[in-house]
Enzyme design. Structure first.
Site, PDB file in Angstrom:
ATOM      1  N   LYS A  26       0.826  -1.195   0.000  1.00 35.64           N
ATOM      2  CA  LYS A  26       0.000   0.000   0.000  1.00 35.64           C
ATOM      3  C   LYS A  26       0.869   1.257   0.000  1.00 35.64           C
ATOM      4  O   LYS A  26       0.674   2.175  -0.814  1.00 35.64           O
ATOM      5  CB  LYS A  26      -0.928  -0.006   1.217  1.00 35.64           C
ATOM      6  CG  LYS A  26      -1.898   1.174   1.288  1.00 35.64           C
ATOM      7  CD  LYS A  26      -2.701   1.169   2.597  1.00 35.64           C
ATOM      8  CE  LYS A  26      -3.777   0.105   2.628  1.00 35.64           C
ATOM      9  NZ  LYS A  26      -4.930   0.448   1.762  1.00 35.64           N
ATOM     10  N   ARG A  96      -3.231   2.666   8.855  1.00 32.07           N
ATOM     11  CA  ARG A  96      -3.480   1.363   8.216  1.00 32.07           C
ATOM     12  C   ARG A  96      -2.195   0.552   8.143  1.00 32.07           C
ATOM     13  O   ARG A  96      -1.123   1.089   7.927  1.00 32.07           O
ATOM     14  CB  ARG A  96      -3.953   1.552   6.771  1.00 32.07           C
ATOM     15  CG  ARG A  96      -5.358   2.048   6.584  1.00 32.07           C
ATOM     16  CD  ARG A  96      -5.638   2.071   5.078  1.00 32.07           C
ATOM     17  NE  ARG A  96      -7.031   2.248   4.781  1.00 32.07           N
ATOM     18  CZ  ARG A  96      -7.596   3.421   4.462  1.00 32.07           C
ATOM     19  NH1 ARG A  96      -6.854   4.525   4.412  1.00 32.07           N
ATOM     20  NH2 ARG A  96      -8.874   3.488   4.187  1.00 32.07           N
ATOM     21  N   GLY A 105      -7.579  -8.336   5.393  1.00 32.86           N
ATOM     22  CA  GLY A 105      -8.413  -8.529   6.568  1.00 32.86           C
ATOM     23  C   GLY A 105      -7.687  -9.053   7.786  1.00 32.86           C
ATOM     24  O   GLY A 105      -8.289  -9.248   8.837  1.00 32.86           O
ATOM     25  N   MET A 107      -4.948  -7.683   9.388  1.00 32.89           N
ATOM     26  CA  MET A 107      -4.405  -6.715  10.335  1.00 32.89           C
ATOM     27  C   MET A 107      -5.354  -5.538  10.504  1.00 32.89           C
ATOM     28  O   MET A 107      -6.377  -5.433   9.842  1.00 32.89           O
ATOM     29  CB  MET A 107      -3.019  -6.297   9.887  1.00 32.89           C
ATOM     30  CG  MET A 107      -2.022  -7.435  10.123  1.00 32.89           C
ATOM     31  SD  MET A 107      -0.368  -6.975   9.658  1.00 32.89           S
ATOM     32  CE  MET A 107      -0.588  -6.657   7.935  1.00 32.89           C
ATOM     33  N   ARG A 352      -3.886  -0.819  -7.883  1.00 31.10           N
ATOM     34  CA  ARG A 352      -3.114  -2.073  -7.925  1.00 31.10           C
ATOM     35  C   ARG A 352      -3.525  -2.824  -9.183  1.00 31.10           C
ATOM     36  O   ARG A 352      -4.591  -2.559  -9.755  1.00 31.10           O
ATOM     37  CB  ARG A 352      -3.365  -2.910  -6.681  1.00 31.10           C
ATOM     38  CG  ARG A 352      -4.819  -3.252  -6.463  1.00 31.10           C
ATOM     39  CD  ARG A 352      -5.018  -3.993  -5.157  1.00 31.10           C
ATOM     40  NE  ARG A 352      -6.455  -4.137  -4.891  1.00 31.10           N
ATOM     41  CZ  ARG A 352      -6.957  -4.525  -3.740  1.00 31.10           C
ATOM     42  NH1 ARG A 352      -6.157  -4.769  -2.707  1.00 31.10           N
ATOM     43  NH2 ARG A 352      -8.257  -4.656  -3.585  1.00 31.10           N
ATOM     44  N   HIS A 468      -5.791 -44.076 -10.365  1.00 32.47           N
ATOM     45  CA  HIS A 468      -6.092 -44.563 -11.708  1.00 32.47           C
ATOM     46  C   HIS A 468      -7.172 -43.699 -12.365  1.00 32.47           C
ATOM     47  O   HIS A 468      -7.031 -43.240 -13.497  1.00 32.47           O
ATOM     48  CB  HIS A 468      -6.550 -46.020 -11.623  1.00 32.47           C
ATOM     49  CG  HIS A 468      -6.965 -46.583 -12.947  1.00 32.47           C
ATOM     50  ND1 HIS A 468      -8.277 -46.588 -13.362  1.00 32.47           N
ATOM     51  CD2 HIS A 468      -6.237 -47.104 -13.956  1.00 32.47           C
ATOM     52  CE1 HIS A 468      -8.340 -47.118 -14.566  1.00 32.47           C
ATOM     53  NE2 HIS A 468      -7.121 -47.453 -14.954  1.00 32.47           N
ATOM     54  N   ARG A 574       1.637 -45.886 -23.157  1.00 25.86           N
ATOM     55  CA  ARG A 574       1.626 -46.999 -22.199  1.00 25.86           C
ATOM     56  C   ARG A 574       1.022 -48.217 -22.870  1.00 25.86           C
ATOM     57  O   ARG A 574      -0.202 -48.317 -23.008  1.00 25.86           O
ATOM     58  CB  ARG A 574       0.810 -46.605 -20.970  1.00 25.86           C
ATOM     59  CG  ARG A 574       1.536 -45.595 -20.089  1.00 25.86           C
ATOM     60  CD  ARG A 574       0.561 -44.783 -19.261  1.00 25.86           C
ATOM     61  NE  ARG A 574      -0.198 -43.905 -20.130  1.00 25.86           N
ATOM     62  CZ  ARG A 574      -0.708 -42.707 -19.759  1.00 25.86           C
ATOM     63  NH1 ARG A 574      -0.531 -42.252 -18.547  1.00 25.86           N
ATOM     64  NH2 ARG A 574      -1.376 -41.985 -20.614  1.00 25.86           N
ATOM     65  N   ARG A 630       6.502 -47.079 -24.133  1.00 25.01           N
ATOM     66  CA  ARG A 630       6.998 -47.798 -22.956  1.00 25.01           C
ATOM     67  C   ARG A 630       6.579 -49.248 -23.052  1.00 25.01           C
ATOM     68  O   ARG A 630       5.401 -49.553 -23.245  1.00 25.01           O
ATOM     69  CB  ARG A 630       6.418 -47.186 -21.681  1.00 25.01           C
ATOM     70  CG  ARG A 630       6.920 -47.905 -20.438  1.00 25.01           C
ATOM     71  CD  ARG A 630       6.399 -47.285 -19.171  1.00 25.01           C
ATOM     72  NE  ARG A 630       4.970 -47.535 -19.011  1.00 25.01           N
ATOM     73  CZ  ARG A 630       4.232 -46.986 -18.059  1.00 25.01           C
ATOM     74  NH1 ARG A 630       4.783 -46.137 -17.213  1.00 25.01           N
ATOM     75  NH2 ARG A 630       2.944 -47.255 -17.963  1.00 25.01           N
ATOM     76  N   SER A 777      13.534 -40.805 -19.692  1.00 26.69           N
ATOM     77  CA  SER A 777      12.291 -40.096 -19.425  1.00 26.69           C
ATOM     78  C   SER A 777      12.045 -40.236 -17.927  1.00 26.69           C
ATOM     79  O   SER A 777      11.953 -41.346 -17.410  1.00 26.69           O
ATOM     80  CB  SER A 777      11.162 -40.710 -20.229  1.00 26.69           C
ATOM     81  OG  SER A 777       9.968 -40.033 -19.936  1.00 26.69           O
ATOM     82  N   GLY A 779      10.141 -40.623 -14.900  1.00 29.62           N
ATOM     83  CA  GLY A 779       8.789 -41.041 -14.535  1.00 29.62           C
ATOM     84  C   GLY A 779       8.554 -40.592 -13.103  1.00 29.62           C
ATOM     85  O   GLY A 779       8.758 -41.331 -12.155  1.00 29.62           O
ATOM     86  N   THR A 780       8.141 -39.332 -12.987  1.00 28.04           N
ATOM     87  CA  THR A 780       8.124 -38.747 -11.648  1.00 28.04           C
ATOM     88  C   THR A 780       6.934 -39.208 -10.815  1.00 28.04           C
ATOM     89  O   THR A 780       6.923 -38.956  -9.617  1.00 28.04           O
ATOM     90  CB  THR A 780       8.157 -37.212 -11.739  1.00 28.04           C
ATOM     91  OG1 THR A 780       7.146 -36.789 -12.649  1.00 28.04           O
ATOM     92  CG2 THR A 780       9.497 -36.746 -12.205  1.00 28.04           C
ATOM     93  N   ASN A 781       5.959 -39.881 -11.396  1.00 27.77           N
ATOM     94  CA  ASN A 781       4.916 -40.463 -10.536  1.00 27.77           C
ATOM     95  C   ASN A 781       5.541 -41.528  -9.647  1.00 27.77           C
ATOM     96  O   ASN A 781       5.451 -41.462  -8.433  1.00 27.77           O
ATOM     97  CB  ASN A 781       3.815 -41.129 -11.379  1.00 27.77           C
ATOM     98  CG  ASN A 781       2.961 -40.126 -12.122  1.00 27.77           C
ATOM     99  OD1 ASN A 781       3.128 -38.926 -11.947  1.00 27.77           O
ATOM    100  ND2 ASN A 781       2.058 -40.620 -12.945  1.00 27.77           N
ATOM    101  N   ASP A 782       6.162 -42.505 -10.271  1.00 26.83           N
ATOM    102  CA  ASP A 782       6.760 -43.575  -9.483  1.00 26.83           C
ATOM    103  C   ASP A 782       7.942 -43.062  -8.675  1.00 26.83           C
ATOM    104  O   ASP A 782       8.180 -43.517  -7.557  1.00 26.83           O
ATOM    105  CB  ASP A 782       7.201 -44.725 -10.398  1.00 26.83           C
ATOM    106  CG  ASP A 782       6.053 -45.705 -10.613  1.00 26.83           C
ATOM    107  OD1 ASP A 782       4.908 -45.326 -10.327  1.00 26.83           O
ATOM    108  OD2 ASP A 782       6.313 -46.840 -11.027  1.00 26.83           O
ATOM    109  N   CYS A 844       7.738 -37.598 -18.057  1.00 26.00           N
ATOM    110  CA  CYS A 844       6.455 -38.096 -18.530  1.00 26.00           C
ATOM    111  C   CYS A 844       5.517 -38.411 -17.388  1.00 26.00           C
ATOM    112  O   CYS A 844       4.493 -39.029 -17.582  1.00 26.00           O
ATOM    113  CB  CYS A 844       6.652 -39.318 -19.413  1.00 26.00           C
ATOM    114  SG  CYS A 844       7.381 -40.691 -18.527  1.00 26.00           S
ATOM    115  N   TYR A 864      12.266 -31.986 -23.021  1.00 28.42           N
ATOM    116  CA  TYR A 864      10.826 -31.879 -23.252  1.00 28.42           C
ATOM    117  C   TYR A 864      10.049 -32.280 -22.006  1.00 28.42           C
ATOM    118  O   TYR A 864      10.588 -32.923 -21.106  1.00 28.42           O
ATOM    119  CB  TYR A 864      10.399 -32.744 -24.445  1.00 28.42           C
ATOM    120  CG  TYR A 864      10.483 -34.222 -24.206  1.00 28.42           C
ATOM    121  CD1 TYR A 864       9.443 -34.916 -23.587  1.00 28.42           C
ATOM    122  CD2 TYR A 864      11.615 -34.935 -24.592  1.00 28.42           C
ATOM    123  CE1 TYR A 864       9.532 -36.273 -23.354  1.00 28.42           C
ATOM    124  CE2 TYR A 864      11.715 -36.295 -24.356  1.00 28.42           C
ATOM    125  CZ  TYR A 864      10.670 -36.959 -23.727  1.00 28.42           C
ATOM    126  OH  TYR A 864      10.749 -38.296 -23.474  1.00 28.42           O
TER     127      TYR A 864
END
Lengths: 889, 889
Positions: A26, A96, A105, A107, A352, A468, A574, A630, A777, A779-782, A844, A864
């Site tokens: 502010k 203020r 809200g 402070m 703003r 899934h 897959r 894969r 590649s 495989g960041t899930n596993d 992936c 990629y």
């Protein structure tokens, strides 16, 4: 000496907009507006450094602060030609908070400070309005007593209500100046009674009381909680802004209003705003009176008869809109502005960058770029990629009434209504009859895929953002709500209950996959409209982008969708998803339950033509682009027959006795299938499976090349490698099959052999693995599952609790964990490049479509990202932003 | 010019024992003996560099080699005063391989080289024995034709058999000189017939043929396989030794023998060996004639009437034993020696450090140190820690006959015989009747523990080296064979079959947990005897050791065992093992199935006194030492009731309806329990469980301190942490309970709060976690599972295949994987110390008792290792060796 006070107003300012850390948001903006020569009520900012020093020094202010405040106050007095505490021309101020990050809200604020029994008379005289002056004073007593003196605001409300009841007054406006004076006497008595001392009459005591209270509010429980939830450090502190009061409620030449320099809802380039004559800011918000439109065009659009500011105060309107232009040009973005007109004089209270809808964000960014106000690259940076989801999927009509049933996780965006069904077969049957259905399941499995496809939306009772159901739904672009834990499907599968309410098969429900809400009945939805702006922005994004964007897709339909959205290849096909088709699953089961290589080979020979046809279709769609395939990954038991009928079918097909099949199926069951006999472990122990798949891939690639003259580059990906020897073992077999196929087909194609890096060990020994792998590649899930030791399917029992308690800020399956999983991706990328400088690196996992994760991928320098088809545009934009942000380093 | 040839013999040598890499083991030792002035038949070594050059250069020898060989040969000729190829005084030589690492039987050897139709006559004249000369020549033809000319040895055997049959000869000794001459004619004809050219008569051609063959044998399939299995690099190459032949079969003043300078079986300090008069080395091995003892004492010990060498050739015996002393003093270890006496003259053919039993290794190391021949530290380094297992457990009597049923994994050492039982209850019942039983299960679960305890041994059909059965059995010191995959237990549980054979309940079987073998019937076992030598060696090891050794133990009995074996604390007390007791499990189940915190609290209140008593007993045993207690870790569902009866019991105890319990149990089932709701995730979501446990630990510690005046230092360990906030959340609760308990008990004790580092993420963010943790214990079992993405319970489906195919050299659950898991331990240790320099670091996985893993722990600089009680001595010794080896760096 450190400068504790920054003045603003009167045509100049000490501060600037880029001093946000010191002056708070502010304070910095007020200073900036003042510097621009805009009419800002004068005032000063006490810096955040004072706040920090205050807390570091046992709540003592630094020496010299009092003097500095006095001096700053004198400056204000001389600009407005009023005096603080003066009985005739009293200066009133607001006090203020203003922190570096917005904490709405959280402070405290005190308005009208400087009023007492004497100055109120001066205010009345100056304003020529006694009622206004006493109303202001009683408001001040109420606010100050609550904020500074810590009194409960109910005490004052009770006094006022009793006073009104006694006189049969209904509205506050019924009270006259005399009434307010009488109320004030009661208010002051209440203060005396509760605190044992009178309400402070010394205006300097008032001021310091308010400053103390604002600094003190930095450490109240609300603020602490807000900071914890929003990761705002405690040591940032808040600034305090002391500013001369201006009044929009001093008669019919006064007004107050809010405005946007463009339409925040549509993004159209016209002014948008509201005002009220003879009112204070809180009256606009309170909604008792209906505000009027700012412009003639605006009120006409809304069919509003009340005159606009353009008509009521044409001169001031001109001045105001000139300021709109100044501010928008200065900040180079649409502004959200607060202003007050006091007796015909315009005062700017705030500006703003304005919040806006996704649609408006897109249009404003493109328009600003086309107007030459920002560059195309800046336009790309202005649009939140996640918000694109809103533009790509149907959404609920905001005006439609809703009957909320329950809430789950927002697993796949979009909104849909349909009849409840509980089985995939039923979904398919009704969909074939032309009905819209929503598939409701406790959880889904690969065998439900045809039903998910047939449904317009999916709801599950269990499972997280990467269960899934969620993964498949996002892949198909179906809206999905997962983990709606209150949903209990009855045993018969004819109804579900949600905390006592029963919803039967055939009842209509609606789901909003962007919020996780499920509603009873059909709620109207709005179809997305993709404007030309979207296409323009994408072109600019693609120019800015370094990383390629590919899609995770198996079916020709998905691949077409992906290509339509601009995917530059397939990053994850897959192959197991191709196995669940009804006419194949029995053969797949024969393969799995085979007792030896001969039986397995027989089943595989039957599967080969199916797989080859799949790949031929897919490769035809994707011709000219790389396709990462894969090889079979999931645990064998995922394909096992469950029912006696299914076992019977396999027995007939394979000639193996039912008892033997049952025993074999039992043998294959695993305690922890995620860590079991899957991925390349299958490939190593049963090499004939991968050999069949590689043959299908390469034969299809050769045939498509022959038919279309345009080949894909198959990138054959071996999953779940944890040791170099696994990959070496399989690579030699893959290469051998390739040699055979190329000889058969009389054609040699480029192909790559690489691996998923989806286990911590693979990342740690990436230098060794890269000796065998042409690409990785991630495989960041596993990888997330193993790095955290956390099963996606089972995290539902505690992850919601963790998120609620702030133990985790974001679900690591949604946004890549930079410290753990991201660190392994970085180690893997580095070590892989050590061995093979030109190794191709991609991601992936589900994270490939998440903007925060894409930014990490850019930093690590991946080649990629690959994501579900419907997220390709989001990924393109996010990759562009990551690329542009990286340039600043 | 590079020196290709190293001469030895005739009182000097070019090489030394430390030139093993260049000369191979045999060549280096022959050179060393020659340098010591011992009577070594002269000869020369062609270096391993020649081998490498040979293969690098398309099987061409380096220039100058031929000349060098000729020159070396001349040197030999002049020493022995014979001439190669000379008709009157022919020199005969042996041509042998000799690699850097012993590769027994893998490569080729040719003896008696230099014989032909002419020289054989000279040999006959010199020896005065025509039969000997022609026998030697026919042996040479046979061997040379096979090794060098690649002819099948059957051809020659057939000729000889036919010759003998025609004349009714039975034994080779029936053949006269004339007979051998006749056979030789047939042999030569066979060579001519098969190869189309005569057997080579040119002795130089013979020599180069043999050298070619020995170098060539480095790359034969046998050698390649052996190297692959033993991780011997291909580029080491082999050396070739050409040495003058000596003959122990030249009449009654000739002999040949083998000797050990100490007893290789017991380690006792007396000569041990055998010889045969008028024989060649192969006759000793062939076992046709019974060899005689070397010493009078030796033959008396064996009750052997045949005269000893000490009696038959007292002078030579004296010379030989003097050489024994020289060699043992020189090599500072017990020697395994080959010698030949030719016409009264002693020749030394080989010396090397002798193989020995574990018992002998211990005694010899201690004796040598006490004799002052080696230091105490060297003695510590001389004993293989793994071999200590033999000394600590019963073993099968090597003389007993055996009937092998099947083979599984050697999961827990020791041998035991008993009656087959199939259930834990039955095991307990029969054991209470005083019967010895062997528990046979498909796999075991925590509820089998009382049965495992009652049994003398355990056999499972499934599971690996770190399956439940294996871990628990090692902890209890019970012999165990796991993963005996051929074992099929019938449905009724009354018998099992192994490839057709049926073994019924009550039948006797025997298992050897050191080899994984299971035998039908009772095989005699030998109890271990721990000599004073063991205690001495342990004292020396403890002096050398840097790392502390703790034990993994829960029960007072295990703790006593561990303390008896020298454990310096408990590194892992798994509190959940205390929950399976019959009188507790129902209460535990009530706790788990509780629908809310109140119900849970009620169950926990019942458990508290049990836990406190457990800890009181344990802490009394361990007083004065640190005890690391891991809070509840396993997935909740491990405790779930399985049978209707069990559910009924819980229903009665808790007042919850059976149906509700079943539904709740179903809710708690997980897809991947290893990655599910366990460890600190339980502690975070149900804090009252850990609060109860911490209360029990600290109350018990206070009580033991009060009773004994000697406290343990409880190290409270939070399992499965993957985020700093988890530990912070729990630590504040643990500290709060501690404050309460200390106030109640009026006593403040030292205690630590720390964590298991058992997930990759915990290692990667160890710097953050160390802000909350006073210690880390690396849980390398789980860390291996998550780093590899490999479930111990499920790896049985492919790990045996991986090991068989050489994809993994050692099971990573048995020996810490240095590249992946070890790298994470190192990262965790480093980052932990970054934040907290004095953080206490230990390891408590199964690897804590594995010598190779202990060596990695020493390198990383951990403070202690913790292992099962029976492995504590092994760990002490291994830690000492690691410490001593580290000093050399």
């Amino acid at each position: 000496m450190t400068q504790y006070i920054y003045n603003f107003g009167g045509g100049s300012a000490d501060g600037r907009t880029d001093m946000r850390n010191l002056l708070g948001g502010k304070g910095a903006n007020l200073a900036e507006m003042a510097s621009l020569g805009l009419p800002v009520p004068p005032g000063f900012t006490i810096t955040t450094e004072v706040c920090t020093a205050f807390y570091d020094n046992n709540r003592q202010y630094p020496e010299g602060l009092k003097d500095a405040v006095d001096k700053a106050l004198e400056r204000v007095e001389s600009i407005v030609e009023r005096k603080f505490g003066d009985a005739e021309k009293p200066l009133l101020v607001s006090v203020r908070s203003g922190a570096r990050a917005s904490m709405p809200g959280m402070m405290d604020t005190v308005l009208n400070l400087g009023l007492n029994k004497e100055t109120v008379k001066g205010l009345a005289a100056l304003a020529g309005d006694e009622r206004f002056a006493y109303d202001s004073y009683r408001r001040f007593i109420q606010m100050y007593s609550n904020v500074v003196l810590q009194m409960d605001h109910h005490s004052f409300e009770e006094i006022l209500d009793t006073y009104k009841d006694d006189r049969d007054y209904v509205l506050d406006t019924d009270l006259t100046a005399a009434d307010w004076q009488a109320v004030i006497v009661k208010y002051e008595a209440a203060v005396q009674a509760e605190l044992g001392k009178p309400f402070p009459q010394d205006v300097h005591e008032q001021l310091w009381g308010a400053i103390d209270a604002v600094f003190g509010s930095w450490m109240n429980d609300r603020s602490k909680t807000y900071r914890r939830l929003n990761a705002i450090p405690e040591d940032w502190g808040t600034a305090v802004n002391v500013q001369a009061m201006v009044f929009g409620n001093m008669g019919d030449t006064s007004a107050t209003g809010v405005a946007f320099t463009r339409d925040p809802s549509t993004g159209e380039n016209h002014y948008y705003g509201e005002f009220l004559v003879n009112a204070q800011g809180e009256d606009v918000v309170a909604g008792i009176r209906t505000p009027q439109n700012l412009t003639i065009a605006g009120r006409q659009r809304q069919g509003n008869e009340d005159p606009s500011l353009e008509e009521v105060m044409p001169e001031t309107f001109k001045e105001l809109t000139a300021i709109f232009q100044t501010l928008e040009n200065h900040y180079r973005d649409m502004q959200d502005i607060e202003f007050t007109i006091q007796e015909g004089k315009l005062w700017m209270l705030q500006t703003r960058n304005g919040k806006r809808t996704a649609k408006a964000a897109l249009k404003i960014a493109v328009d600003l770029a086309e107007e030459g106000k920002i560059s195309e690259e800046e336009a790309v940076l202005r649009v939140n990629p996640a918000a694109l989801d809103q533009l790509l999927h149907p959404s609920l009509d905001p005006k439609a009434t809703r009957d909320l049933l329950t809430k789950g996780l927002p697993a796949s965006p979009g909104a849909a209504s349909g009849k409840v069904v509980f089985t995939a077969d039923e979904a398919e049957r009704l969909a074939n009859d032309g009905q819209k259905v929503i598939l409701v399941r406790t959880e889904t499995s690969p065998e439900d895929i045809h039903g998910m496809h047939a449904a317009v939306g999916i709801v599950t009772a269990r499972g997280g953002m990467t269960s899934h159901a969620a993964v498949v739904a996002r892949g198909m672009g179906r809206p999905c709500v997962c983990g709606a834990a209150e949903v209990r499907i009855d045993k018969a599968g004819t109804a579900f209950t949600v905390s006592g309410r029963t919803v039967s098969a055939g009842d209509q429900i609606t789901l909003d996959g962007a919020t996780g809400e499920v509603f009873f009945g059909a709620v109207k939805t709005i179809e997305p409209e993709l404007s030309g702006d979207f296409a323009k922005l994408m072109v600019w994004a693609d120019k800015a982008r370094r990383m390629k964007v590919r899609a995770n897709a198996e079916t020709p339909l998905d691949a077409k969708t992906a290509r339509g959205f601009g995917a530059e290849g397939i990053g994850l096909c897959r192959t197991e998803h191709m196995f669940f088709d009804a006419e194949r699953i029995t053969v797949v089961r024969q393969m799995i339950l085979a007792r030896d290589a001969t039986e397995r080979k027989a089943a595989l020979d039957k599967l080969l033509p199916f797989q080859r046809d799949d790949f031929r279709e897919l490769f035809t769609v994707m011709r000219g682009l790389p396709v990462t395939v894969r090889l079979l990954d999931p645990p064998l038991h995922e394909f096992l027959p469950h029912t006696d009928k299914e076992i019977e079918e396999v027995a007939q097909g394979s000639g193996i006795a039912v008892d033997q099949l049952k025993a074999r199926a039992k043998d294959l069951a695993e305690q922890n299938p995620m860590l079991g006999h899957r991925g390349c472990r299958l490939g190593v122990t049963f090499p004939e499976i991968y050999e069949m798949q590689v043959r299908a891939i390469l034969e299809a690639a050769c045939e498509v090349a022959a038919e279309t003259g345009d080949a894909v580059v198959p990138e054959i990906m071996v999953p779940l490698v944890s040791m170099k020897k696994e990959l070496a073992f399989l690579k030699s077999r893959i290469d051998a099959v390739a040699t055979e196929v190329f000889a058969d087909k009389g054609r040699i194609l480029d192909y790559l052999v690489g691996t998923m890096v989806e286990l911590p060990r693979a990342a740690l020994i990436a230098d060794e693995i890269a000796e065998e792998a042409a690409f990785f590649s991630f495989g960041t899930n596993d990888l997330t599952q193993t790095t955290y030791g956390l099963s996606r399917d089972d995290s539902g029992a505690f992850m919601p609790f963790y998120i609620r308690e702030g133990l985790v800020e974001t679900d690591p399956f949604v946004s890549l964990d930079p410290k753990g999983v991201g660190a392994l991706v970085e180690i893997g990328a580095e070590r892989g490049r050590q061995t093979r400088a030109d190794i191709k690196l991609g991601i992936c996992g589900e994270h490939g479509g998440d903007p925060a994760s894409i930014s990490i991928c850019e930093r690590i320098g991946l080649d990629y990202v690959s994501c579900s088809p419907y997220r390709v545009p989001i990924a393109r934009l996010a990759a562009a932003q990551a690329s542009l942000s990286g340039d600043d380093d």
